[in-house]
Design a protein around this motif. Structure first.
Motif, PDB file in Angstrom:
ATOM      1  N   SER A 254      58.836  42.899  32.533  1.00 13.53           N
ATOM      2  CA  SER A 254      59.449  44.202  32.788  1.00 13.53           C
ATOM      3  C   SER A 254      60.646  44.380  31.865  1.00 13.53           C
TER       4      SER A 254
ATOM      5  N   GLN B 120      58.986  43.392  22.517  1.00  8.09           N
ATOM      6  CA  GLN B 120      57.785  44.188  22.711  1.00  8.09           C
ATOM      7  C   GLN B 120      57.874  45.381  21.755  1.00  8.09           C
TER       8      GLN B 120
ATOM      9  N   GLU C 259      52.163  56.109  26.386  1.00  9.62           N
ATOM     10  CA  GLU C 259      52.323  54.657  26.456  1.00  9.62           C
ATOM     11  C   GLU C 259      53.363  54.271  27.502  1.00  9.62           C
TER      12      GLU C 259
ATOM     13  N   ARG D  87      51.772  54.667  30.818  1.00  7.02           N
ATOM     14  CA  ARG D  87      50.797  53.585  31.038  1.00  7.02           C
ATOM     15  C   ARG D  87      51.494  52.338  31.515  1.00  7.02           C
ATOM     16  N   ARG D  88      52.693  52.096  31.007  1.00  7.38           N
ATOM     17  CA  ARG D  88      53.456  50.910  31.395  1.00  7.38           C
ATOM     18  C   ARG D  88      54.245  51.111  32.680  1.00  7.38           C
TER      19      ARG D  88
END
Length: 208
Positions: free
Chosen positions: A8, A187, A200, A203-204
């Protein structure tokens, strides 16, 4: 980053040019080449191949010195003030990303700006746009003396993010720079468009 598990995030690092701010260098270059009848492409080639380009980007030249250097090379007759106005015209006034995105992220994540930029553009970005107020940390190549994809500027940004590298999401539109960020442990998201980035992030589970 390899593997399926992504920790996270605790911080986001955003590039500026062509991610947050629109860039059209032809606006600036056409003005700089007008006196010598040079095209924007000719001016850009001269600047990119200039031995002092990296010095300018990494803060080893003042705006006055850069103005004088380019006026000698390109033959323009602009005052320093006129030159600064032309130079900054490369940065479009309407941001690509809505400021509301940063307002949504800022309460939950530490936000960092990371940009290869020069003193004139840095001052213009800070004064002409509202989005920097959401970023408590700003890493500009001209203030830290290093530029992407040098590992040193990524390490500086990671320290400013105040998180472990794998807890940082780095967004940039240049694939080589994103890959350098991943090598530093972050990331990486390659920015293609606002719609793609927002999809995106949804989505996360970062935004709704």
């Amino acid at each position: 980053m390899s593997g399926r598990f992504l920790p996270s995030p605790k911080a986001f690092i955003f590039d500026i040019g062509r991610v947050i701010v629109r860039v059209n260098i032809n606006r600036a270059l056409a003005t700089l080449g007008a006196d010598a009848h040079l095209s924007a492409e000719q001016v850009w080639a001269a600047i990119q191949n200039d031995s002092h380009w990296q010095d300018w980007q990494e803060g080893r030249m003042t705006p006055r010195d850069w103005h004088q250097h380019l006026s000698d090379r390109l033959g323009f007759r602009l005052s320093l003030e006129q030159f600064a106005s032309a130079w900054n015209s490369a940065l479009g006034p309407d941001p690509l990303l809505d400021e509301n995105l940063f307002a949504e992220l800022a309460p939950r994540y530490r936000l960092v700006l990371l940009s290869n930029t020069d003193p004139l553009h840095m001052a213009h970005l800070e004064s002409a746009f509202r989005f920097p107020r959401h970023f408590p940390a700003r890493v500009y190549s001209c203030t830290v003396g290093a530029s992407k994809p040098d590992a040193a500027i990524y390490q500086h940004a990671i320290r400013e993010a105040q998180a472990l590298p794998d807890q940082i999401v780095y967004v940039d539109d240049v694939a080589d720079y994103v890959e350098a960020g991943r090598r530093a442990g972050m990331q990486g998201i390659l920015f293609e468009s606002p719609r793609q980035l927002l999809a995106e992030l949804r989505r996360r589970g970062i935004i709704q």
